[in-house]
Design an enzyme around this catalytic site. Structure first.
Site, PDB file in Angstrom:
ATOM      1  N   ASN A  32     -35.772 -23.413 -14.941  1.00 30.02           N
ATOM      2  CA  ASN A  32     -35.043 -24.514 -14.507  1.00 30.02           C
ATOM      3  C   ASN A  32     -36.006 -25.124 -13.228  1.00 30.02           C
ATOM      4  O   ASN A  32     -35.289 -25.074 -12.154  1.00 30.02           O
ATOM      5  CB  ASN A  32     -33.568 -24.148 -13.978  1.00 30.02           C
ATOM      6  CG  ASN A  32     -32.923 -25.510 -13.624  1.00 30.02           C
ATOM      7  OD1 ASN A  32     -32.183 -25.610 -12.741  1.00 30.02           O
ATOM      8  ND2 ASN A  32     -32.835 -26.479 -14.771  1.00 30.02           N
ATOM      9  N   HIS A  37     -40.795 -25.208  -7.395  1.00 31.65           N
ATOM     10  CA  HIS A  37     -41.638 -24.280  -8.212  1.00 31.65           C
ATOM     11  C   HIS A  37     -43.125 -24.864  -8.523  1.00 31.65           C
ATOM     12  O   HIS A  37     -44.172 -24.297  -8.530  1.00 31.65           O
ATOM     13  CB  HIS A  37     -41.108 -24.257  -9.568  1.00 31.65           C
ATOM     14  CG  HIS A  37     -39.762 -23.289  -9.434  1.00 31.65           C
ATOM     15  ND1 HIS A  37     -38.454 -23.951  -9.575  1.00 31.65           N
ATOM     16  CD2 HIS A  37     -39.260 -22.261  -9.225  1.00 31.65           C
ATOM     17  CE1 HIS A  37     -37.504 -23.305  -9.790  1.00 31.65           C
ATOM     18  NE2 HIS A  37     -38.149 -21.818  -9.433  1.00 31.65           N
ATOM     19  N   GLY A 149     -41.979 -18.759  -3.194  1.00 34.38           N
ATOM     20  CA  GLY A 149     -41.527 -19.748  -2.383  1.00 34.38           C
ATOM     21  C   GLY A 149     -40.858 -18.957  -0.996  1.00 34.38           C
ATOM     22  O   GLY A 149     -40.209 -17.747  -0.983  1.00 34.38           O
ATOM     23  N   GLN A 150     -41.187 -19.612   0.240  1.00 35.95           N
ATOM     24  CA  GLN A 150     -40.596 -18.796   1.449  1.00 35.95           C
ATOM     25  C   GLN A 150     -38.666 -19.339   1.519  1.00 35.95           C
ATOM     26  O   GLN A 150     -38.196 -18.883   2.377  1.00 35.95           O
ATOM     27  CB  GLN A 150     -41.093 -19.602   2.699  1.00 35.95           C
ATOM     28  CG  GLN A 150     -42.567 -19.125   2.998  1.00 35.95           C
ATOM     29  CD  GLN A 150     -43.318 -19.804   3.927  1.00 35.95           C
ATOM     30  OE1 GLN A 150     -42.900 -20.764   4.491  1.00 35.95           O
ATOM     31  NE2 GLN A 150     -44.548 -19.318   4.031  1.00 35.95           N
ATOM     32  N   LYS A 151     -38.344 -20.113   0.737  1.00 35.33           N
ATOM     33  CA  LYS A 151     -36.906 -20.111   0.729  1.00 35.33           C
ATOM     34  C   LYS A 151     -36.386 -18.671   0.690  1.00 35.33           C
ATOM     35  O   LYS A 151     -35.111 -18.654   1.343  1.00 35.33           O
ATOM     36  CB  LYS A 151     -36.351 -21.366  -0.405  1.00 35.33           C
ATOM     37  CG  LYS A 151     -34.763 -21.565  -0.171  1.00 35.33           C
ATOM     38  CD  LYS A 151     -34.454 -22.445  -1.172  1.00 35.33           C
ATOM     39  CE  LYS A 151     -34.049 -22.073  -2.364  1.00 35.33           C
ATOM     40  NZ  LYS A 151     -32.700 -21.146  -2.533  1.00 35.33           N
ATOM     41  N   GLN A 155     -36.438 -12.248   0.076  1.00 30.18           N
ATOM     42  CA  GLN A 155     -37.102 -11.532  -1.107  1.00 30.18           C
ATOM     43  C   GLN A 155     -38.562 -11.419  -0.798  1.00 30.18           C
ATOM     44  O   GLN A 155     -39.297 -10.460  -1.556  1.00 30.18           O
ATOM     45  CB  GLN A 155     -36.825 -12.596  -2.095  1.00 30.18           C
ATOM     46  CG  GLN A 155     -37.799 -12.408  -3.423  1.00 30.18           C
ATOM     47  CD  GLN A 155     -37.465 -13.327  -4.563  1.00 30.18           C
ATOM     48  OE1 GLN A 155     -36.459 -13.112  -5.383  1.00 30.18           O
ATOM     49  NE2 GLN A 155     -38.005 -14.399  -4.841  1.00 30.18           N
ATOM     50  N   VAL A 178     -39.549 -26.510  -0.264  1.00 34.49           N
ATOM     51  CA  VAL A 178     -39.729 -27.986  -0.498  1.00 34.49           C
ATOM     52  C   VAL A 178     -38.325 -28.409  -0.416  1.00 34.49           C
ATOM     53  O   VAL A 178     -37.315 -27.697  -0.893  1.00 34.49           O
ATOM     54  CB  VAL A 178     -40.274 -28.247  -1.801  1.00 34.49           C
ATOM     55  CG1 VAL A 178     -40.418 -29.533  -2.345  1.00 34.49           C
ATOM     56  CG2 VAL A 178     -41.709 -27.712  -2.039  1.00 34.49           C
ATOM     57  N   LEU A 186     -34.740 -27.450  -2.042  1.00 33.39           N
ATOM     58  CA  LEU A 186     -34.645 -27.555  -3.419  1.00 33.39           C
ATOM     59  C   LEU A 186     -34.417 -26.159  -4.039  1.00 33.39           C
ATOM     60  O   LEU A 186     -34.879 -24.937  -3.475  1.00 33.39           O
ATOM     61  CB  LEU A 186     -35.913 -27.859  -4.224  1.00 33.39           C
ATOM     62  CG  LEU A 186     -36.201 -29.355  -3.802  1.00 33.39           C
ATOM     63  CD1 LEU A 186     -37.218 -30.013  -4.536  1.00 33.39           C
ATOM     64  CD2 LEU A 186     -34.978 -30.591  -3.563  1.00 33.39           C
ATOM     65  N   ARG A 189     -29.688 -23.860  -8.217  1.00 35.40           N
ATOM     66  CA  ARG A 189     -28.294 -23.884  -8.005  1.00 35.40           C
ATOM     67  C   ARG A 189     -27.717 -25.187  -7.421  1.00 35.40           C
ATOM     68  O   ARG A 189     -26.503 -25.290  -7.553  1.00 35.40           O
ATOM     69  CB  ARG A 189     -27.876 -22.548  -7.072  1.00 35.40           C
ATOM     70  CG  ARG A 189     -28.065 -21.071  -7.631  1.00 35.40           C
ATOM     71  CD  ARG A 189     -27.618 -20.249  -7.007  1.00 35.40           C
ATOM     72  NE  ARG A 189     -27.602 -18.985  -7.978  1.00 35.40           N
ATOM     73  CZ  ARG A 189     -28.530 -18.043  -7.718  1.00 35.40           C
ATOM     74  NH1 ARG A 189     -29.602 -18.054  -6.973  1.00 35.40           N
ATOM     75  NH2 ARG A 189     -28.366 -16.896  -8.612  1.00 35.40           N
TER      76      ARG A 189
HETATM   77  O1  PAF Z   1     -37.259 -16.067  -7.175  1.00 32.00           O
HETATM   78  C1  PAF Z   1     -37.098 -15.732  -8.290  1.00 32.00           C
HETATM   79  O2  PAF Z   1     -36.974 -16.833  -9.011  1.00 32.00           O
HETATM   80  C2  PAF Z   1     -36.737 -14.486  -8.793  1.00 32.00           C
HETATM   81  O3  PAF Z   1     -35.951 -13.890  -7.868  1.00 32.00           O
HETATM   82  C3  PAF Z   1     -37.919 -13.825  -9.094  1.00 32.00           C
HETATM   83  C4  PAF Z   1     -38.906 -13.575  -8.077  1.00 32.00           C
HETATM   84  C5  PAF Z   1     -38.603 -14.520 -10.179  1.00 32.00           C
HETATM   85  C6  PAF Z   1     -37.632 -12.351  -9.863  1.00 32.00           C
HETATM   86  O4  PAF Z   1     -36.760 -12.397 -10.943  1.00 32.00           O
END
Ligand code: PAF
Length: 286
Positions: A32, A37, A149-151, A155, A178, A186, A189
């Protein structure tokens, strides 16, 4: 751009690129795809010769009652965007390809401490699911570098930590969030928001910039800054999950002496959970 669905085909395509002396860059996603991205893919094309993206909605990182089933799946549109952005190879495996023996007995990768609190508190098991799938994907692709991404600030910290702790030979690069013109980060969701919710959503980032501005002005009364913004979010009709100021590298709660800070927020707008953050390094010159 080629799309492959099996680990075998993926490995063969990457091996071909390697035999041609190419450096491999990797952008893992759940599809998506939006401009955030695409910025990661663009960055990868500037850094390496062969860019691999993955699209896999990873069930292991979704908890019971979360949005796994309704998570948008838009493969054809995503392929087109990746092609336009200069991606060379897309890996789009099935759940069976990623977890051929099921998920119950799957070896897990967990990153303690960094995974606790913030999103880890309200999404138990989430970061273990992320760390596990990212480790698997890294072993499948074996990239020289990977871009996130840093968003998803927590993670990114978890992934940097697992790569360091498990001695994985992958360079991890975090790219700035972004945003839409009104500041909303962005996110796939955002598509769940109705028109009214979408018009309110920028308040999440506005709150972060207000706290960030106050800290830059010398305000160190973190609890008061947080309280005021939580009220502001609630008044706007959001249900804050957390709003916290942390030390940016370790993610431990910030003290007034810390110079490298990140303000992190998660808030529900209806049933949609939005996250965002603002990184402020008080020692940075820019
Ligand atoms: O950030 C994401 O889209 C996911 O958490 C990732 C890093 C692709 C792992 O499924």
């Amino acid at each position: 751009m080629n799309t492959v669905k099996t680990v075998r085909e993926l490995r063969a395509a990457v091996a071909r690129a390697r035999s041609e002396g190419k450096r491999i860059g990797f952008v893992p996603t759940m599809g998506n795809l939006h401009s955030g991205h695409i910025a990661l893919i663009t960055k990868a094309t500037q850094r390496v010769d062969f860019v691999v993206a993955s699209i896999f909605v990873n069930p292991l990182q979704f908890g019971a009652g979360e949005d796994l089933d309704k998570y948008p799946r838009t493969l054809a549109a995503d392929q087109e965007k990746l092609l336009q952005a200069g991606c060379h190879l897309l890996f789009a495996p099935s759940v069976e390809e990623m977890y051929p023996d099921g998920m119950q007995g799957q070896t897990r990768v967990s990153v303690p401490q960094l995974s606790e609190g913030l999103c880890g508190a309200s999404r138990p098991g989430h970061f273990e699911g992320v760390a596990t799938v990212v480790s698997k994907l890294f072993n499948m692709v074996q990239p020289d570098l990977a871009i996130f991404g840093q968003k998803d600030f927590q993670q990114l910290a978890v992934i940097k930590s697992l790569v360091h702790d498990l001695n994985m030979p992958v360079q991890i690069i975090g790219e700035p969030t972004v945003r839409a013109a009104d500041g909303l980060a962005l996110s796939s969701r955002n598509g769940f928001l109705n028109e009214q919710q979408r018009s309110v959503a920028p308040v999440v980032y506005q709150g972060l910039t207000q706290i960030g501005g106050a800290i830059k002005q010398g305000d160190r009364d973190f609890p008061a800054l947080i309280d005021a913004q939580i009220k502001q979010l609630e008044t706007a009709g959001l249900r804050p999950d957390y709003l916290e100021i942390r030390e940016a590298r370790t993610l431990r709660p910030a003290t007034p002496e810390d110079r490298d800070l990140v303000i992190l927020v998660a808030a529900y707008l209806g049933t949609t959970r939005l996250i965002d953050n603002l990184h402020i390094n008080l020692d940075a010159t820019a």
